[in-house]
Design a protein around this motif. Sequence first.
Motif, PDB file in Angstrom:
ATOM      1  N   HIS A 180     -10.181   0.711   1.251  1.00  0.00           N
ATOM      2  CA  HIS A 180      -8.873   0.320   1.757  1.00  0.00           C
ATOM      3  C   HIS A 180      -7.967   1.532   1.951  1.00  0.00           C
ATOM      4  O   HIS A 180      -8.215   2.614   1.423  1.00  0.00           O
ATOM      5  N   SER A 181      -6.915   1.312   2.705  1.00  0.00           N
ATOM      6  CA  SER A 181      -6.046   2.400   3.156  1.00  0.00           C
ATOM      7  C   SER A 181      -5.524   3.226   1.982  1.00  0.00           C
ATOM      8  O   SER A 181      -5.135   2.704   0.943  1.00  0.00           O
TER       9      SER A 181
ATOM     10  N   CYS B 102      -7.086   5.354   0.059  1.00  0.00           N
ATOM     11  CA  CYS B 102      -7.977   5.838  -0.997  1.00  0.00           C
ATOM     12  C   CYS B 102      -8.576   7.187  -0.602  1.00  0.00           C
ATOM     13  O   CYS B 102      -8.731   7.507   0.574  1.00  0.00           O
TER      14      CYS B 102
ATOM     15  N   GLY C 222     -10.033  -0.113  -3.721  1.00  0.00           N
ATOM     16  CA  GLY C 222      -8.717  -0.571  -3.314  1.00  0.00           C
ATOM     17  C   GLY C 222      -7.798   0.538  -2.836  1.00  0.00           C
ATOM     18  O   GLY C 222      -8.064   1.736  -2.956  1.00  0.00           O
ATOM     19  N   THR C 223      -6.644   0.111  -2.338  1.00  0.00           N
ATOM     20  CA  THR C 223      -5.645   1.003  -1.767  1.00  0.00           C
ATOM     21  C   THR C 223      -5.177   2.050  -2.778  1.00  0.00           C
ATOM     22  O   THR C 223      -4.888   1.749  -3.934  1.00  0.00           O
ATOM     23  N   ASN C 224      -5.132   3.300  -2.316  1.00  0.00           N
ATOM     24  CA  ASN C 224      -4.617   4.435  -3.098  1.00  0.00           C
ATOM     25  C   ASN C 224      -5.381   4.694  -4.385  1.00  0.00           C
ATOM     26  O   ASN C 224      -4.825   5.263  -5.341  1.00  0.00           O
ATOM     27  N   SER C 225      -6.640   4.313  -4.428  1.00  0.00           N
ATOM     28  CA  SER C 225      -7.497   4.700  -5.548  1.00  0.00           C
ATOM     29  C   SER C 225      -8.188   6.013  -5.216  1.00  0.00           C
ATOM     30  O   SER C 225      -8.381   6.352  -4.047  1.00  0.00           O
TER      31      SER C 225
ATOM     32  N   ASP D  28      -9.958  -1.998  -7.971  1.00  0.00           N
ATOM     33  CA  ASP D  28      -8.649  -2.454  -7.496  1.00  0.00           C
ATOM     34  C   ASP D  28      -7.826  -1.261  -7.009  1.00  0.00           C
ATOM     35  O   ASP D  28      -8.278  -0.108  -7.015  1.00  0.00           O
ATOM     36  N   ASN D  29      -6.587  -1.530  -6.623  1.00  0.00           N
ATOM     37  CA  ASN D  29      -5.674  -0.482  -6.180  1.00  0.00           C
ATOM     38  C   ASN D  29      -5.286   0.445  -7.335  1.00  0.00           C
ATOM     39  O   ASN D  29      -5.242   0.037  -8.498  1.00  0.00           O
ATOM     40  N   LEU D  30      -4.987   1.693  -7.011  1.00  0.00           N
ATOM     41  CA  LEU D  30      -4.401   2.653  -7.950  1.00  0.00           C
ATOM     42  C   LEU D  30      -5.272   2.911  -9.177  1.00  0.00           C
ATOM     43  O   LEU D  30      -4.792   3.015 -10.296  1.00  0.00           O
TER      44      LEU D  30
ATOM     45  N   SER E 270      -6.138  -2.973 -11.545  1.00  0.00           N
ATOM     46  CA  SER E 270      -5.276  -1.879 -11.103  1.00  0.00           C
ATOM     47  C   SER E 270      -4.851  -0.947 -12.236  1.00  0.00           C
ATOM     48  O   SER E 270      -4.708  -1.349 -13.390  1.00  0.00           O
ATOM     49  N   GLN E 271      -4.662   0.320 -11.888  1.00  0.00           N
ATOM     50  CA  GLN E 271      -4.084   1.368 -12.733  1.00  0.00           C
ATOM     51  C   GLN E 271      -4.965   1.758 -13.915  1.00  0.00           C
ATOM     52  O   GLN E 271      -4.476   2.281 -14.914  1.00  0.00           O
TER      53      GLN E 271
END
Length: 342
Positions: A172-173, A175, A209-212, A231-233, A250-251
């Motif tokens: 996703h965008s 990463c 996921g996004t921004n990972s 997941d993201n992040l 996430s995180q």
Amino acid sequence: MSLTLQRIAEMVSGTVEGDPTYEVVEIRPLNSALESSLSFLSDSKYVQHLSDCKAGALLISADLAAQFAGNRIVVDNPYLAYAKVSKLFDPEPAPEVGIHPTAVVHPSVRLGVDVTVGAHAVIEAGTVLGDRVRIGANTVVGANVIIGADTCLYPNVTIYYGVEIGERCIFHSGCVIGSHGFGFANDKGVWNKITQVGNVVIKDDVEVGTNSTIDRGAIGSTVVGNGVKIDNLVQLGHNVEIGDHTAFASQVGVSGSTKIGSHCMIGGQTGFAGHLQIADGCVFTGQSMVTKSIPVSGMYSSGVPVQPSKEWRKWVARVRNLMDLQNKVKKLEKQMAGNSSD
């Protein structure tokens, strides 16, 4: 797109109770479903919504089926059935196959059949894109990357040089895969960068996921196994190894050279120290702090659940006093031991 209940039932190995020719055109939650909608019930705590549910049909388990008067598709696992059916109602536009005129693709790049490369994307020298690979707008794929068939990179993804990616993966965008690991050697207070000469190997059916971010190995590879879901992040450090079908919320942060087994579930904001070994099948609840290897599968927790502030302040005060209390207990034990000897 409309589908008959019979076709849906065949797809999910279910049984229609009602009109098998009834058609639905969308999936909706119980509380907003219409006569043209398919919905699902996967948790008995939502049974109270069935009396007001207007869905044209419901994916439901056998033990709850009698509580819904409308058309039903009875399945063993309604949530899994919903996951399978959702693919048929995907609203995402189909990509336009081919290379956008503004994309920059090095002449040495090897392209499979029906590859899509979006506007302003960059594909550097020596890279191999498998059949039906989809590269979104503004995505950058570095030199000597291998991407397997049917993998999708959404817009603004960055894949560094030398990364290997399997088939049917989704990125996703935002990463970033293959950036330098956090490696430095200290010389009298000055940090000297350690060149990260490894790469990242991502196997089949992985979703990021996004921004990972997944760092490249310092020496050797950072490895993400088959079917891993991120997941993201989320941050995976250099030389981390993730077993098949492990999932990250996430995180989460995983420090360098830690190895996490297969079929683990990692709750949000969980942190792992470096150089750990985590057994297959472990579950970590949110905000767990993992500082030692876990050799036995099971559920692990260390986060403090939320509570009213007044109660939390009292709890903190008690924790601060534990050392004094321990010292008092030890002193009393010594006194009692002395009295008993007399």
